[in-house]
Write an enzyme that holds these catalytic residues in place. Structure first.
Site, mmCIF file in Angstrom:
data_model
loop_
_atom_site.group_PDB
_atom_site.id
_atom_site.type_symbol
_atom_site.label_atom_id
_atom_site.label_comp_id
_atom_site.label_asym_id
_atom_site.label_seq_id
_atom_site.Cartn_x
_atom_site.Cartn_y
_atom_site.Cartn_z
ATOM 1 N N LYS A 223 -5.130 -43.128 6.462
ATOM 2 C CA LYS A 223 -4.974 -42.069 7.005
ATOM 3 C C LYS A 223 -6.537 -41.124 6.707
ATOM 4 O O LYS A 223 -7.380 -40.183 7.930
ATOM 5 C CB LYS A 223 -3.940 -40.698 6.668
ATOM 6 C CG LYS A 223 -4.195 -39.007 7.142
ATOM 7 C CD LYS A 223 -4.205 -39.688 8.722
ATOM 8 C CE LYS A 223 -4.311 -38.235 9.166
ATOM 9 N NZ LYS A 223 -3.225 -36.711 9.330
ATOM 10 N N CYS A 277 -8.038 -31.173 11.009
ATOM 11 C CA CYS A 277 -8.283 -32.521 10.051
ATOM 12 C C CYS A 277 -9.629 -33.261 8.822
ATOM 13 O O CYS A 277 -9.905 -33.908 8.310
ATOM 14 C CB CYS A 277 -7.336 -33.605 11.402
ATOM 15 S SG CYS A 277 -6.111 -33.717 12.046
HETATM 16 N N1 SAJ Z 1 -16.221 -33.383 17.838
HETATM 17 C C1 SAJ Z 1 -17.728 -33.484 17.972
HETATM 18 N N2 SAJ Z 1 -18.106 -34.989 18.252
HETATM 19 C C2 SAJ Z 1 -17.630 -35.907 18.852
HETATM 20 C C3 SAJ Z 1 -15.833 -35.489 18.423
HETATM 21 C C4 SAJ Z 1 -15.369 -34.570 17.696
HETATM 22 O O1 SAJ Z 1 -18.329 -32.890 17.442
HETATM 23 O O2 SAJ Z 1 -17.444 -36.549 19.363
HETATM 24 C C5 SAJ Z 1 -15.964 -31.880 16.859
HETATM 25 C C6 SAJ Z 1 -14.781 -30.841 17.984
HETATM 26 O O3 SAJ Z 1 -15.787 -30.462 18.921
HETATM 27 C C7 SAJ Z 1 -14.339 -30.078 16.923
HETATM 28 C C8 SAJ Z 1 -13.967 -31.786 15.515
HETATM 29 O O4 SAJ Z 1 -15.379 -32.467 16.088
HETATM 30 O O5 SAJ Z 1 -14.588 -29.371 16.442
HETATM 31 C C9 SAJ Z 1 -12.598 -32.251 15.412
HETATM 32 O O6 SAJ Z 1 -12.641 -32.487 16.740
HETATM 33 P P1 SAJ Z 1 -11.139 -34.211 17.290
HETATM 34 O O7 SAJ Z 1 -11.441 -34.466 18.700
HETATM 35 O O8 SAJ Z 1 -11.447 -34.929 15.949
HETATM 36 O O9 SAJ Z 1 -9.930 -33.253 17.229
HETATM 37 P P2 SAJ Z 1 -9.443 -32.964 15.722
HETATM 38 O O10 SAJ Z 1 -9.623 -32.089 14.596
HETATM 39 O O11 SAJ Z 1 -8.117 -32.832 16.217
HETATM 40 O O12 SAJ Z 1 -8.807 -34.264 15.510
HETATM 41 C C10 SAJ Z 1 -7.431 -35.296 15.598
HETATM 42 C C11 SAJ Z 1 -7.488 -36.701 14.640
HETATM 43 N N3 SAJ Z 1 -5.714 -36.775 14.613
HETATM 44 C C12 SAJ Z 1 -5.590 -36.583 13.237
HETATM 45 O O13 SAJ Z 1 -5.862 -36.804 12.554
HETATM 46 C C13 SAJ Z 1 -4.179 -36.900 13.507
HETATM 47 C C14 SAJ Z 1 -8.207 -37.281 14.607
HETATM 48 O O14 SAJ Z 1 -8.083 -37.886 14.346
HETATM 49 C C15 SAJ Z 1 -8.678 -37.859 15.715
HETATM 50 O O15 SAJ Z 1 -9.650 -38.963 16.007
HETATM 51 C C16 SAJ Z 1 -8.218 -36.795 16.881
HETATM 52 O O16 SAJ Z 1 -7.435 -35.447 16.669
HETATM 53 C C17 SAJ Z 1 -8.016 -37.044 18.132
HETATM 54 O O17 SAJ Z 1 -9.217 -38.342 18.561
HETATM 55 O O18 SAJ Z 1 -7.899 -37.419 19.712
#
Ligand code: SAJ
Length: 446
Positions: A223, A277
């Site tokens: 994780k 996360c």
């Molecule tokens: N972000 C970027 N660039 C990217 C992807 C995200 O700058 O390429 C930023 C987003 O704007 C945000 C942050 O990162 O501020 C997190 O974005 P995220 O898409 O990772 O969303 P989270 O934080 O909700 O991550 C969750 C996580 N899931 C769990 O912990 C169960 C992550 O492992 C997943 O990969 C992600 O969701 C997902 O893929 O939706």
């Protein structure tokens, strides 16, 4: 009760499931098991949350497809009940722990107060033969060094003999709680292989995806690694964006062409990394090496790089203001977007907060807009009146539909800084804006 007897109760769905912590994770998994036919007891510290749940009302904000209906259904047939009384856990055959495991801001080490409190409560109530499963995200080594010793010491019971122990990290996401619970694979980390098998028999009732048997240590690593992986990937994309600005290339064009190469997956550069996360889990992974050897270097460097992106947005603004000969001190700056992710109201670890603090330290007057965050909703045009710059921090759909020609007259200085590729440089400049964007280098501009 032996594991064999527990497995029989699980397969007959007569095993009573206790869930400690009814937040996003706990309430969702409690509802899923109750919906699958198990009797479920939810233990929650906040009485007002307990009341809402027992009245069949979701205590969480935001849209959770399927949850309101499921909660109402399982409340009406009494398969789920919530309480603040830890004694209820005496009835439980399985106890899931879904409490917060935040990282302290300064030391970047896990704050396990809630976890230790839950474990103490469980130890004082659990019946011999119970299976305790930690769903919270924890640093590798926590099961062996904290969870197991605390449970054995306080309960006086020996693990694998008088109670059973496992770690099954959650993989839910606000907005997709039930969907993720059903469709994402889970690692069933058992203190023994037999325990892992019983865990899989339990989760099979709610998970349609793979249930991978493993040790507790492996589950802890999986994780924290999967989220550290994402953070490092995002940091790499951000570093490429910074290089593109310096050499005069467009990072989005570069990204598209790089990703045509097999096994490349350049992530999206942007104004920062927020949420509950990704900014936290890499530090849990790093913490696991404390006192055990050379600390990791790539993961902390990536974290620092991502945390600096909101500050880079301020740098881009200063550069644009310099171009029009206007100082940042006293400038009115409109920040569009406060949530950590597009089209959500979740503001945890919001990158915008870091930017706003920096702008205020530089003497700017900052106004904030976000259509999803109650505190920052309101008339965007009124907010833009006499602004000297706009900084887009979140790619909310609302901003993608903005007509730049319409909003330009409101501004004192038409400066647009784009942190999430909401606008194209040519379109912005055609509308008369001085434009800067993350990774949007201009050929010959240096
Ligand atoms: N972000 C970027 N660039 C990217 C992807 C995200 O700058 O390429 C930023 C987003 O704007 C945000 C942050 O990162 O501020 C997190 O974005 P995220 O898409 O990772 O969303 P989270 O934080 O909700 O991550 C969750 C996580 N899931 C769990 O912990 C169960 C992550 O492992 C997943 O990969 C992600 O969701 C997902 O893929 O939706």
């Amino acid at each position: 009760m032996t594991l064999v007897e527990l497995r029989k109760k699980i397969e007959a769905k007569t095993a009573i499931i206790g869930v400690v912590g009814l937040g996003y994770v706990g309430l969702a998994v409690a509802c899923k098991f109750a919906g699958a036919g198990f009797p479920v007891l939810g233990l929650e510290r906040q009485p007002e949350k307990v009341t809402l749940i027992n009245d069949g009302i979701l205590p969480m904000k935001g849209n959770e497809p399927g949850m309101p209906e499921l909660l109402a259904a399982i409340r009406s047939d009494g398969r789920l009940s919530a309480t603040t009384d830890p004694a209820a856990l005496q009835e439980a055959d399985v106890i899931l722990v879904a409490v917060e495991t935040p990282v302290a801001a300064g030391a970047k080490s896990p704050n396990y107060e809630a976890l230790k409190s839950a474990l103490t409560t469980i130890s004082e109530a659990m019946q011999p033969g119970a299976l305790v499963i930690i769903e919270s995200t924890i640093a590798p080594g926590t099961m062996a060094e904290i969870v197991r010793p605390l449970l054995e010491e306080v309960s006086g019971l020996a693990v694998n003999k008088r109670f059973y122990l496992g770690h099954c990290p959650e993989r839910v996401m606000p907005g997709r709680l039930l969907k993720n619970l059903s469709t994402m694979s889970r690692v069933c980390g058992g203190n023994t292989p037999e325990t892992a098998q019983v865990m899989a028999a339990l989760y099979r009732h709610i998970v349609q995806a793979d249930l991978d048997l493993a040790s507790c240590a492996t589950a802890e690593m999986v994780k924290t690694t999967e989220n550290a992986y994402r953070d490092v990937q995002i940091a790499f994309a951000n570093e490429i964006a910074l290089i593109c600005e310096m050499v005069g290339a467009d990072v989005w064009e570069v990204r598209e062409l790089v990703n045509k190469s097999p096994q490349r997956d350049l992530h999206m550069p942007g104004a920062g990394v927020g949420g509950h996360c990704i900014p936290k889990d890499p530090w849990l992974l790093v913490h696991s090496t404390t006192g055990k050897g050379a600390p990791p270097s790539l993961i902390p460097t990536a974290r620092q790089l991502n945390d600096n992106m909101p500050l880079h947005m301020a740098d881009l603004l200063v550069d644009a203001l310099f171009e029009v000969g206007y100082p940042i001190r006293g400038a009115k700056v409109a920040v569009l977007g406060y949530a950590y992710l597009e089209n959500t109201d979740d503001v945890r670890n919001s990158p915008s907060e870091r930017l706003i603090n920096r702008l205020q330290k530089l003497g700017a007057h900052v106004v904030v807009h976000d259509p999803y965050v109650a505190e920052y909703q309101g008339d965007l045009h009124a907010m833009l009146q006499d602004a000297d710059a706009i900084i887009v921090m979140v790619a909310h759909q609302h901003y993608k539909t903005l007509n730049l020609a319409d909003i330009k007259p409101y501004l004192s200085h038409p400066i647009l800084i784009d942190g999430r590729r909401v606008f194209e440089p040519g379109v912005a400049r055609q509308a008369g804006f001085v434009f800067r964007g993350v990774g949007r280098g201009e050929p010959g501009s240096r």
